[in-house]
Design an enzyme around this catalytic site. Structure first.
Site, PDB file in Angstrom:
ATOM      1  N   ASP A  52     -14.368   1.324   9.770  1.00 36.45           N
ATOM      2  CA  ASP A  52     -14.547   1.275   8.308  1.00 36.45           C
ATOM      3  C   ASP A  52     -14.830  -0.161   7.880  1.00 36.45           C
ATOM      4  OD1 ASP A  52     -14.822   2.404   5.829  1.00 36.45           O
ATOM      5  OD2 ASP A  52     -12.683   2.498   5.385  1.00 36.45           O
ATOM      6  N   LYS A  63       0.859  -1.190   0.000  1.00 37.96           N
ATOM      7  CA  LYS A  63       0.000   0.000   0.000  1.00 37.96           C
ATOM      8  C   LYS A  63       0.893   1.238   0.000  1.00 37.96           C
ATOM      9  CE  LYS A  63      -3.650   0.267   2.697  1.00 37.96           C
ATOM     10  NZ  LYS A  63      -4.468   0.467   3.921  1.00 37.96           N
TER      11      LYS A  63
END
Length: 364
Positions: free
Chosen positions: A167, A67
């Protein structure tokens, strides 16, 4: 984030030698550049509000997901610090672990195990899948829900200090080689401290998955995650994403349609048509009832993740007995459930956001 941790990170970035943070490896920029083919577009696994995730291969042939965070001086730095700290606290088979990181003055990158079966979002029906991805069978969907529930239960009740994910959505539930669910992306997570009120000035999460009390007041709790899990469970049942429109009221419509069909005993209209009728009606009813409990508008009415887990363990235990009889007599002639198509737009689900709460009540 603690001042000591931030100061330590600032010190660490100045070092010119390799080191480890506990079990974490520090990668050089060059190592990850080579592993990802110079961050080639063909190696992109996904992208969202915080950056791009690339497939990579290390020299020892280990496959990884890298990432690469955007804006390392602000939001990227925040997510980097949060993920490194949270991963250090939360170690569980149903939580994504961190292999290592890369930290330079210009870059912040996080390195995870590669998940060969993608995410639950990848497996949901939608225009971008084109029907090319194999359908998850009913038993596997229940097991995915069970694995995600175990990961969240660990965060809420067994981790010290406890953690709110904030989330929970299909794009953040990853699937390993055995389709075991792994809860990922801790960039928006928050440590629970009894001394604070858990109120934030910025609402963090993904439209379509945010609990109503969090959206309206900025107050988050474990029940915020329970709401997101309920939406995830509904998506596993229907095969359709809760976020197919740029309308923050969409999840209300989604839940109301499910509730109406449940009250009218038309459960066969809810199930994903790609299952081709291969599911147990009793399990479907219990799963829908659980999802509706998790998505109650008031947080105190929602169950704890320990209670959610107990129901799912019962369902998976029963489904395991019935799995060998797939294609048997307990089948519906399934008809598809769908939203009113005029509500749809081109918003992509993977994007998380950080937006001031006041802005959410106005036009966007």
């Amino acid at each position: 984030m603690s001042d000591n941790f931030c100061a330590w990170l600032c010190f660490a970035v100045q070092q010119d030698y390799d080191f480890e943070i506990g079990h974490l490896k520090r990668f050089s920029f060059r190592e990850l550049q080579v592993a990802t083919g110079n961050f080639s577009r063909r190696n992109v696994l996904g992208q969202g509000g915080f950056g791009v995730v690339y497939r990579g291969c290390l020299p020892n042939k280990t496959l990884v997901a890298v990432k690469r965070l955007k804006d390392p001086n602000f939001t990227g730095e925040m997510q980097f610090q949060t993920e490194v700290e949270m991963i250090g606290l939360a170690l569980h088979r149903n939580l994504l672990r961190l292999y290592g990181f890369c930290m330079t003055p210009e870059e912040r990158m996080l390195v995870y195990p590669y998940m060969p079966n993608g995410s639950v979002a990848d497996r949901l029906r939608g225009p971008e899948t084109g029907g090319e991805i194999p359908c998850l069978n009913w038993n596997r969907r229940l097991r995915i829900a069970l694995g995600a529930a175990r990961g969240l239960l660990y965060l809420h009740e067994q981790c010290n200090p406890r953690i709110i994910h904030r989330d929970v959505k299909a794009a953040n539930i990853l699937l390993d080689e055995s389709f075991e669910a792994v809860v990922g992306d801790f960039g928006l997570a928050k440590l629970l401290d009894r001394r604070d009120s858990h109120v934030t000035t910025a609402v963090r999460g993904t439209i379509g998955h945010i609990a109503p009390e969090y959206l309206s007041t900025g107050q988050s709790s474990e029940k915020t995650d329970v709401f997101g899990f309920g939406i995830l469970l509904l998506e596993l049942i229907t095969g359709q994403k809760a976020l197919d429109a740029g309308n923050d009221q969409l999840h209300d419509c989604y839940i109301m349609q499910v509730k109406t069909l449940h009250e009218e005993k038309k459960l066969e209209m809810l199930i994903d048509k790609d299952l081709k009728g291969c599911f147990d009606p009793s399990e479907l009813e219990q799963a829908i009832e659980l999802a509706l409990q998790c998505t109650q508008s008031h947080p105190t009415l929602r169950p704890k993740m320990s209670e959610v887990l107990k129901v799912l363990e019962g369902l998976v235990g029963h489904s395991g007995v019935e799995e060998a009889q797939a294609g048997g007599s307990n089948m519906y002639e399934a008809r598809p459930f769908s939203f009113s198509r005029q509500q749809h737009s081109g918003i992509h689900e993977a994007s998380s956001f950080i937006i001031e709460a006041m802005e959410l009540s106005g036009p966007r």
